[in-house]
Design a protein around this motif. Structure first.
Motif, mmCIF file in Angstrom:
data_model
loop_
_atom_site.group_PDB
_atom_site.id
_atom_site.type_symbol
_atom_site.label_atom_id
_atom_site.label_comp_id
_atom_site.label_asym_id
_atom_site.label_seq_id
_atom_site.Cartn_x
_atom_site.Cartn_y
_atom_site.Cartn_z
ATOM 1 N N PRO A 1 0.799 -1.224 0.000
ATOM 2 C CA PRO A 1 0.000 0.000 0.000
ATOM 3 C C PRO A 1 0.832 1.275 0.000
ATOM 4 O O PRO A 1 0.313 2.353 -0.288
ATOM 5 C CB PRO A 1 -0.827 -0.118 1.294
ATOM 6 C CG PRO A 1 -0.036 -1.030 2.165
ATOM 7 C CD PRO A 1 0.677 -1.979 1.266
ATOM 8 N N VAL A 2 2.119 1.166 0.318
ATOM 9 C CA VAL A 2 2.996 2.350 0.323
ATOM 10 C C VAL A 2 3.531 2.623 -1.079
ATOM 11 O O VAL A 2 3.359 3.706 -1.632
ATOM 12 C CB VAL A 2 4.157 2.175 1.322
ATOM 13 C CG1 VAL A 2 5.088 3.394 1.272
ATOM 14 C CG2 VAL A 2 3.620 1.973 2.732
ATOM 15 N N SER A 3 4.175 1.624 -1.678
ATOM 16 C CA SER A 3 4.752 1.802 -3.012
ATOM 17 C C SER A 3 3.719 1.657 -4.123
ATOM 18 O O SER A 3 3.979 2.017 -5.270
ATOM 19 C CB SER A 3 5.870 0.797 -3.235
ATOM 20 O OG SER A 3 5.349 -0.535 -3.337
ATOM 21 N N GLN A 4 2.551 1.096 -3.790
ATOM 22 C CA GLN A 4 1.491 0.814 -4.767
ATOM 23 C C GLN A 4 1.929 -0.205 -5.812
ATOM 24 O O GLN A 4 1.392 -0.250 -6.922
ATOM 25 C CB GLN A 4 1.020 2.106 -5.456
ATOM 26 C CG GLN A 4 0.396 3.119 -4.512
ATOM 27 C CD GLN A 4 -0.896 2.588 -3.877
ATOM 28 O OE1 GLN A 4 -1.806 2.154 -4.561
ATOM 29 N NE2 GLN A 4 -0.956 2.612 -2.556
ATOM 30 N N GLU A 5 2.889 -1.061 -5.467
ATOM 31 C CA GLU A 5 3.384 -2.089 -6.368
ATOM 32 C C GLU A 5 2.874 -3.458 -5.928
ATOM 33 O O GLU A 5 2.740 -3.724 -4.720
ATOM 34 C CB GLU A 5 4.914 -2.109 -6.384
ATOM 35 C CG GLU A 5 5.550 -0.830 -6.912
ATOM 36 C CD GLU A 5 5.330 -0.640 -8.397
ATOM 37 O OE1 GLU A 5 5.182 -1.653 -9.108
ATOM 38 O OE2 GLU A 5 5.303 0.522 -8.852
ATOM 39 N N ASN A 6 2.613 -4.317 -6.905
ATOM 40 C CA ASN A 6 2.284 -5.713 -6.610
ATOM 41 C C ASN A 6 3.558 -6.535 -6.539
ATOM 42 O O ASN A 6 4.552 -6.228 -7.206
ATOM 43 C CB ASN A 6 1.371 -6.294 -7.693
ATOM 44 C CG ASN A 6 -0.006 -5.677 -7.696
ATOM 45 O OD1 ASN A 6 -0.400 -4.980 -6.761
ATOM 46 N ND2 ASN A 6 -0.755 -5.915 -8.755
#
Length: 358
Positions: free
Chosen positions: A85-90
């Motif tokens: 949720p911080v980097s918005q990366e999967n």
């Protein structure tokens, strides 16, 4: 669902998810937990949050334990990933070594629920002689001037003339969809008639333009691909057997497959559309308008779509319209999302319906 000590131990030992009835339970170790994104939220809408498990369940754990539970139909194939949720990366689930390409340069985790399994036809068999694949560089006139593209032809191990199946997004159906292997096995078992295939790669970043009901793509197919296929392969004569060929695609490739059949029914009388797109917001693609006006009612159409697919309503609408207008259409739903593994596992049914063994 309350997560037990045994479920946590099982996940940490054997991997995620732990299947319990119609529940898929995911475990995470760490000071904070990621979110879970999957076919169930269409990958971008409200990913599921993990909940911290009571420390009393795992008093010997060096790190906090978290869990997330999905209610899943027992015949589902599901792809998922964890989301920071911080980097918005999967990123992949470290407790699940089963991964598959996601089509965007990364990989998704996956699992099958107990009442479904991978199609057995995509596995290469030692007792089946494979068809011959050949690559051919062709001009891309009508698509991009001054460029070439490599297409692949599949020739079955038979002597007589055969129908042709044109495959959009051919590179994906060949490698991710294992379509040549599937055809080998279905032909060897006498489940379909022998057929040849033309695997046509998409235009990459120009894919949307080429597949959004493009007459340019039809001209390229008619004037470049088909003459070469007729030269290199032993094909049925569509002048004597109109509509003997088929066309296959998935997603926007499925849209283009439907459009190809509607515009060239004298050649392509069999359409296999997997999870096709037929409208964008308030606008319909031309394929839907052609059906509404009753174009090429003699087509045979096969459609399939996953119930977790974001295009489900779109396909249900197109199926209803095809029925209303009197088309010969077969429609199938299964529990999966929008991905090549789901299409790979179901395409054999479409091949059997469109090219039944004599």
């Amino acid at each position: 669902m309350t997560v037990s000590h045994s479920i946590i131990r099982r996940a940490l030992k054997s991997g995620n998810p732990v299947i319990h009835g119609d529940r898929a339970i995911f475990i995470w170790e760490g000071d904070s937990a990621p979110h879970l994104t999957s076919d169930f939220n269409n990958w971008d809408n409200k990913p599921r949050r993990f909940k911290r498990v009571s420390p009393r369940l795992m008093p010997d754990s060096a790190q906090p334990i978290w869990s997330c539970t999905l209610t899943v139909p027992r015949d589902a194939y599901v792809e998922y990933a964890f989301h920071d949720p911080v980097s918005q990366e999967n990123f992949p689930d470290p407790l699940n070594r089963k991964t598959t390409p996601n089509g965007f340069g990364g990989r998704n985790n996956y699992f099958y629920m107990p009442e479904t399994m991978p199609s057995p036809f995509h596995l290469r068999r030692a007792d089946v002689t494979p068809g011959r694949l050949t690559g051919h560089r062709v001009d891309t006139k009508w698509l991009r001037e001054g460029y070439e593209r490599e297409i692949y032809f599949y020739r079955p191990r038979v002597k007589g003339p055969v129908p042709l199946l044109v495959v959009y997004d051919g590179q994906d159906y060949l490698h991710r969809g294992k379509l040549a292997v599937i055809a080998d096995n279905l032909i060897a078992e006498g489940r379909i008639q022998p057929l040849a295939m033309a695997f046509l790669p998409s235009g990459g970043r120009w894919r949307d333009v080429e597949y959004a009901c493009s007459d340019g793509t039809l001209f390229w197919l008619d004037q470049t691909v088909l003459p070469l296929a007729q030269e290199k392969l032993n094909l049925l004569d569509v002048k004597k057997q109109p509509g003997a060929y088929g066309v296959l695609g998935a997603s926007l490739g499925g849209t283009m497959a439907m459009y190809t059949g509607l515009r060239m029914p004298d050649v392509f009388g069999k359409v296999l559309s997997q999870a096709g797109a037929y409208s964008i917001e308030s606008r319909n693609f031309a394929a839907m308008d052609l059906v509404r006006h009753g174009q090429a009612r003699g087509l045979e159409v096969w459609m399939d779509i996953g119930r977790l697919d974001f295009l489900l309503d779109d396909n249900r609408g197109m199926y209803a319209l095809l029925q209303e207008k009197g088309y010969n259409v077969t429609y199938r739903e299964f529990t999966a999302g929008h991905n090549y593994t789901a299409w790979r596992d179901d395409v054999w049914r479409g091949l059997e319906a469109m090219f039944p063994a004599g």
